[in-house]
Write an enzyme that holds these catalytic residues in place. Structure first.
Site, PDB file in Angstrom:
ATOM      1  N   TRP A 289       0.829  -1.208   0.000  1.00  0.00           N
ATOM      2  CA  TRP A 289       0.000   0.000   0.000  1.00  0.00           C
ATOM      3  C   TRP A 289       0.860   1.254   0.000  1.00  0.00           C
ATOM      4  CZ3 TRP A 289      -4.147  -1.783  -1.807  1.00  0.00           C
ATOM      5  CH2 TRP A 289      -4.578  -3.066  -1.451  1.00  0.00           C
TER       6      TRP A 289
ATOM      7  N   ASP B 119      -1.546   6.614   6.441  1.00  0.00           N
ATOM      8  CA  ASP B 119      -2.601   5.700   6.025  1.00  0.00           C
ATOM      9  C   ASP B 119      -2.822   4.739   7.190  1.00  0.00           C
ATOM     10  OD1 ASP B 119      -4.204   3.737   5.010  1.00  0.00           O
ATOM     11  OD2 ASP B 119      -2.931   3.236   3.301  1.00  0.00           O
TER      12      ASP B 119
ATOM     13  N   LYS C 120     -12.311  -1.839   7.568  1.00  0.00           N
ATOM     14  CA  LYS C 120     -11.683  -2.744   8.527  1.00  0.00           C
ATOM     15  C   LYS C 120     -12.219  -2.477   9.941  1.00  0.00           C
ATOM     16  CE  LYS C 120      -8.110  -2.591   5.198  1.00  0.00           C
ATOM     17  NZ  LYS C 120      -8.277  -3.810   4.479  1.00  0.00           N
TER      18      LYS C 120
END
Lengths: 358, 358
Positions: free
Chosen positions: B101, B170, B194
């Site tokens: 990511w 992030d 999540k």
């Protein structure tokens, strides 16, 4: 008290869809958890996604050379993505300006190249759609963009222009409300929250060659090709929203498809316009007769005070969402696919009583 | 059969949240329709939005000089929006590369200016987080970007670097899993799917001065200021997703806030790592001890065939989502806030039995 929902969007969804989604909310397909708790890469969600795709393709008769994808951000994101992806160097982007949403699309396109507005009803306060037969987009324009239905001004295209360059249509507020020849368009986009499902995604139907225009400087997540090449699964899609689209499109098929849907919508709109026209000027619809929308019916009352009273009493009578858009005032009834004939009858009754009492 | 959900995202949501959302799905707050059928401008939805805002501010102790907004497109959209909005001319964008990511964020930033990777564990297959104390972002960088938890490689920052330029994190996969000093960051973003709610939105916590950087050529919908200046209501937000965030954050408060949540998460992670470490090499976690994630625990088995068998038998035993990310293989248990101690106990039991049988 039973509530009748005339919201402009997010809007009412079919009762049968809401009940089904509620029933399986915590345990989808006997999997032991809700569809929103499943991985977007699991076969359970893949089947939902494919079902939505197949339903849209069948209902709208989408040709094989078009892809159907789901993109977050609603129509407002498409106002940016369309010019980012489709502007060709030296070729103007052309627009018909028929209201607030067209104007917003035009504003964003100006960041990415030359924009020409080739038709507009702005000087007449957007009270009509300029004759589509009189719209002549350039053959070599990057694209020609229209807004097929205008929620705020209550206008709707009854036919579409002829166009040799790719025609792009924002159909957010009337997609799947009537049959449309998809092959006349290069790209159709629609925020889901009127006729397709909940807020949080746009359905985009794009001719395959247009998805490949991608200028090199467009971020991955803002390229159409990212979605078309990955069946909308490059990143995590809004899985619950797509699930709701699959249910709503199941429902559209159950109704008998777009011919039946259109007939119902026509009947609802005719009832409402008839009530306005028969009110001896108490209710006034400012839209030119040939441009009246079957999705958003707007009208004024003799005074703003009466309009406020109308809204107040309608809420008390169990009717939601009849206040006109904050930018224009007045009254607006949004009568998308899910709004029932019963709901419109209830509204027409209320209008007649209100008129007699005031 | 009761199912235990270890999906990496979209992931399990707290059972109490799912049940409440189901109960009021068709009739929110006795309004006669579902929250997803209400206008985003109606006071009913406004209260939901404000509730989500207030909950996040309280739970994470977000200072007054930060705004909290909801943006469609998940973290992948933030990979583009962060550099589009925050890149300053002539000032590099600096990154720590700790996995897939991070790498994706770096790739998108390169479209918008000079990028420097000042710390990386790429050459060691991302098996650890480089010592945060050894990270020295430039004082005048446009920003310094980290990924606080790495779902694919099972690593997590245990402390954060010192940083004079705005630090951007992030936190998609570990937001609200532990207390964090928000004031150390310029911007925190997290895809909701999540620890916060369903897929389809990112929560962005942004220091007010950073929202004003906006370069002139950024489309309206991609500017942070569009969201901060309009309380996330410039366009139609993903209303149902925000509603779910409001319920999940209610639940976090009911649990006792982040101190309790962190203790529970630590307990779950310790149980799982203990089971791996006690397996005499049958299960192997490749992550350096000081970088082990409490959210995503990854491990290998002696052979890929045994890994496939492990996944197969776990599904049969009612455990979902244990297959490792398709890019790296192996096994992964995602144990976000909503995963119960009971679920982890069940998994540990299964691991022990599987080891004995193979």
């Amino acid at each position: 008290m039973k509530v009748y929902n005339f919201n402009a969007g997010p809007a009412m969804l079919p009762a049968a869809v809401m009940e089904r989604a509620q029933k399986e909310f915590c345990n989808y397909a006997d999997s032991g958890c809700g569809i929103m708790e499943h991985s977007h890469r699991h076969k359970i969600f893949e089947a939902v996604l494919n079902r939505a795709n197949e339903n849209i393709r069948e209902i709208m008769n989408v040709p094989e050379n078009y892809d159907i994808v789901y993109i977050q951000g609603g129509a407002s994101m498409q106002f940016a993505m369309v010019p980012m992806n489709l502007a060709l160097p030296g070729k103007p982007m052309e627009f018909a300006d028929t209201g607030t949403w067209s104007s917003k699309a035009i504003k964003e396109a100006k960041l990415f190249g030359e924009v020409k507005v080739i038709a507009s009803s702005k000087e007449d306060k957007y009270t009509y759609i300029p004759d589509p037969a009189s719209m002549h987009p350039s053959d070599d324009a990057s694209f020609f963009h229209i807004t097929s239905n205008n929620t705020i001004f209550g206008t709707q295209y009854q036919s579409f222009p002829e166009c040799k360059c790719p025609m792009v249509a924002d159909m957010s507020s009337d997609i799947m409300s009537r049959p449309v020849d998809v092959s006349k368009f290069g790209l159709i986009y629609a925020g889901a929250q009127k006729n397709l499902g909940p807020a949080g995604l746009a359905v985009v139907i794009i001719r395959k060659d247009l998805a490949e225009r991608n200028p090199a400087n467009v971020p991955t997540i803002l390229r159409y090709s990212t979605y078309t090449q990955n069946n909308s699964l490059y990143n995590t899609p809004p899985t619950f929203g797509i699930y709701m689209v699959s249910l709503v499109t199941d429902w559209v098929k159950d109704q008998g498809g777009l011919t039946v849907i259109e007939a119902n919508n026509s009947k609802k709109a005719e009832m409402l316009y008839a009530a306005i026209d028969a009110s001896e000027g108490f209710y006034r619809n400012p839209v030119k007769a040939d441009s009246r929308s079957k999705m958003n019916v707007i009208w004024r009352l003799p005074t703003e005070e009466l309009e406020a009273e109308f809204v107040k009493e309608s809420v008390a009578a169990g009717m939601l969402g009849l206040k006109g858009h904050r930018s224009v005032g007045g009254i607006r009834a949004s009568i998308y696919n899910a709004v029932t004939l019963e709901g419109v009858e209830k509204l027409v009754d209320f209008m007649e009583k209100f008129r007699k009492n005031h």
